[in-house]
Design an enzyme around this catalytic site. Structure first.
Site, PDB file in Angstrom:
ATOM      1  N   ARG A  66       0.857  -1.185   0.000  1.00  0.00           N
ATOM      2  CA  ARG A  66       0.000   0.000   0.000  1.00  0.00           C
ATOM      3  C   ARG A  66       0.895   1.237   0.000  1.00  0.00           C
ATOM      4  NH1 ARG A  66      -2.275   3.218   4.540  1.00  0.00           N
ATOM      5  NH2 ARG A  66      -4.040   4.353   3.720  1.00  0.00           N
ATOM      6  N   HIS A  71      -2.657  10.935   0.424  1.00  0.00           N
ATOM      7  CA  HIS A  71      -2.171  10.764   1.786  1.00  0.00           C
ATOM      8  C   HIS A  71      -1.565  12.112   2.207  1.00  0.00           C
ATOM      9  CE1 HIS A  71      -0.908   7.457   4.785  1.00  0.00           C
ATOM     10  NE2 HIS A  71      -0.607   8.603   5.360  1.00  0.00           N
ATOM     11  N   GLU A 119      -7.390   8.674   5.788  1.00  0.00           N
ATOM     12  CA  GLU A 119      -7.705   9.397   7.021  1.00  0.00           C
ATOM     13  C   GLU A 119      -8.162  10.836   6.801  1.00  0.00           C
ATOM     14  OE1 GLU A 119      -4.499   9.040   9.845  1.00  0.00           O
ATOM     15  OE2 GLU A 119      -4.682   6.868   9.954  1.00  0.00           O
ATOM     16  N   ASN A 167      -7.619   2.126   9.773  1.00  0.00           N
ATOM     17  CA  ASN A 167      -6.314   2.314  10.414  1.00  0.00           C
ATOM     18  C   ASN A 167      -6.525   2.345  11.923  1.00  0.00           C
ATOM     19  OD1 ASN A 167      -5.343   2.633   7.847  1.00  0.00           O
ATOM     20  ND2 ASN A 167      -4.771   4.787   8.068  1.00  0.00           N
ATOM     21  N   TYR A 189      -4.414   2.310  15.842  1.00  0.00           N
ATOM     22  CA  TYR A 189      -3.182   2.297  16.640  1.00  0.00           C
ATOM     23  C   TYR A 189      -3.441   2.150  18.140  1.00  0.00           C
ATOM     24  CZ  TYR A 189      -0.767   3.622  12.390  1.00  0.00           C
ATOM     25  OH  TYR A 189      -0.258   3.615  11.115  1.00  0.00           O
ATOM     26  N   GLU A 203      -3.668   0.128   8.127  1.00  0.00           N
ATOM     27  CA  GLU A 203      -2.494   0.544   8.908  1.00  0.00           C
ATOM     28  C   GLU A 203      -2.626   0.030  10.330  1.00  0.00           C
ATOM     29  OE1 GLU A 203      -1.418   4.730   9.068  1.00  0.00           O
ATOM     30  OE2 GLU A 203      -1.799   4.943   6.921  1.00  0.00           O
TER      31      GLU A 203
END
Ligand code: FCB
Length: 480
Positions: free
Chosen positions: A91, A135, A180, A309, A311, A386
């Protein structure tokens, strides 16, 4: 679903392992501005990040992406690293100002040619290209004309998408419009910690709408250019929002942040309507008159996959105006707020282990998020686009990088993905952030997310322990 072997399996040592469905897509992710460098080569013009990174104080280390990991010149070497790992998919993102300098007008053949060579190198190595169109590197000229607060930017984006599809549509099957958009809108135009660094809540909400519209218009141009076998997606940074409080106000804080972080994007994309409560919450900031009648149907253009994504979880609590307001929402503090009309919400610090970003390590948030998407928006296959962690990595005297903490983080999060799959969630793949250490936005080169260590003086890549571990995971299609 492929219906293949989702159950834990016993390996040779008799310890149960975790194996993923056949055809599960294993990848790594990167982004153009974070790795490419070559900022002024072959006709590329500045993006908002070239400008922003030169404003004193905006990047903690004073770094820019001028050279980054020099991937523009070293892409063959980087593709070879991926091949050695056994990566199934890569990606990457395309730099808009490289392909359409200035943001509008004729495409730049030299810019397109770089991505064409990259795609060919990937395909020759048996790696599927997964292309993201945006991005965060908006051409500076478009920002000068209002950036994402200007509706015309969405139209320029659809034209750019068409140009890339015409050049690469014969070889790239999986397309992502935006990465995002929450960050582009609320960190870029609200808190100001990201480019272009504006601090205006109204502008942030307007930008969010124009980003979503850009996605919808680009989806139309991509569908008209690409073969019917192509898959379209958008990647969101969704939040697993939690509270430790039990009061009505605490629960309302969850509703508000879930509204702005998740439903503001998910609802128009997947159900064709902005959420009424978010509109109501923010009426003091904007009357939303920038949303035209035809916009919501355009935003809801069908997608084939949703990129997620993840985290760290997000912890919230009500704030009653007394004492200092806690602001540990995982983002660097800015001059403005990324949370419009959320004066009664605070973000308490989370307990337990953390990464070098100060992000709490908690894989249950990922599982929770995947299950929630499956429950609330059934029928949309998911891709984890991600997931990864920054730690303070060092090359030791023997030339090794021992990043056991990263291996633990990844292994816990892959187990969470596996649990979601076992519960029936359609997760089609997992992309580790990131292949290489890179320019981590406002933190510059100070935060290392790669499974390859990059010595930014020499550009030497050194495999970390996590790279060797990931190679085993890919070979086994599961956790050892
Ligand atoms: C995400 C971004 C990515 C990277 C990681 C750590 O928000 O999409 O570029 O910076 O965070």
């Amino acid at each position: 679903m492929t219906g293949v072997d989702l159950e834990p399996r016993a390996d040779a040592s008799g310890v149960p392992g975790v194996s993923f469905p056949e055809g599960f897509l294993w990848g790594v992710a990167t982004a153009a501005y974070q790795i490419e460098g070559a900022a002024a080569e072959d006709g590329r013009t500045p993006s908002i990040w070239d400008t922003f990174s030169r404003v004193p104080g905006k990047i903690v280390t004073g770094d820019t992406g001028d050279v980054a990991a020099d991937h523009y010149h070293r892409y063959r070497e980087d593709v070879a690293l991926m091949r050695e790992l056994g990566i199934g998919a890569y990606r990457f993102s395309v730099s808009w100002p490289r392909v359409v300098p200035g943001g509008s007008g004729a495409p730049n053949p030299r810019g397109l040619d770089f991505y064409s060579r990259l795609v060919d190198a990937l395909l020759e190595s048996g790696i599927r290209p997964v292309l993201t169109l945006y991005h965060w590197d908006l051409p500076q000229e478009l920002e000068d004309a209002g950036g994402w607060t200007n509706r015309a930017t969405a139209e320029r984006f659809a034209e750019y998408a068409r140009a890339v599809a015409q050049a690469l549509g014969d070889r790239v099957e999986l397309w992502t419009t935006l990465n995002e958009p929450w960050c582009s809108a609320f960190l870029g135009y609200g808190s100001g910690v990201h480019a272009p660094g504006r601090t205006d809540s109204e502008a942030a909400l307007r930008a969010a709408h124009h980003l979503l519209l850009a996605h919808g218009l680009a989806a139309q141009s991509l569908r008209s250019e690409l073969p019917s076998s192509a898959s379209l997606s958008i990647t969101l940074n969704l939040a697993a929002v939690r509270t430790e409080g039990t009061r009505t106000d605490d629960l309302d804080a969850v509703r508000q942040i879930d509204g702005l972080a998740n439903r503001l994007f998910l609802e128009p994309l997947l159900r064709g309507r902005y959420p009424a409560d978010v509109i109501k919450d923010t009426l003091a900031v904007t009357d939303w008159s920038f949303v035209r009648d035809s916009d919501e149907p355009a935003i809801a253009a069908p997608i084939d996959l949703l990129g997620v994504n993840y985290y760290t979880p997000t912890l919230v609590a009500a704030y009653d105006g007394r004492g200092s307001r806690q602001a540990a929402d995982g983002h660097a503090p800015g001059l403005g707020t990324p949370w419009p009309a959320c004066e009664s919400v605070q973000f308490p610090a989370q307990q337990g282990p953390q990464t070098a970003m100060g992000w709490s390590i908690d894989a249950t948030g990922l599982e929770e998020l995947l299950l929630r998407l499956h429950r609330d928006y059934p029928g949309v296959p998911l891709l984890v686009t991600e997931n990864g962690a920054a730690f303070d990595d060092h090359v030791d005297e023997a030339g090794a990088v021992h990043d056991g903490e990263r291996v633990r983080y990844l292994s816990e999060h892959l187990t969470a993905v596996h649990r979601a799959i076992s519960a029936g969630v359609q997760v089609r793949g997992y992309f580790l952030w990131s292949l290489l250490d890179n320019f981590e936005w406002s933190y510059g080169y100070s935060k290392r997310f790669g499974i390859f260590y990059v010595d930014f003086e020499t550009q030497r890549r050194v495999p970390k322990e996590s790279a060797r571990w990931y190679r085993q995971v890919l070979a086994a299609n599961g956790l050892p």
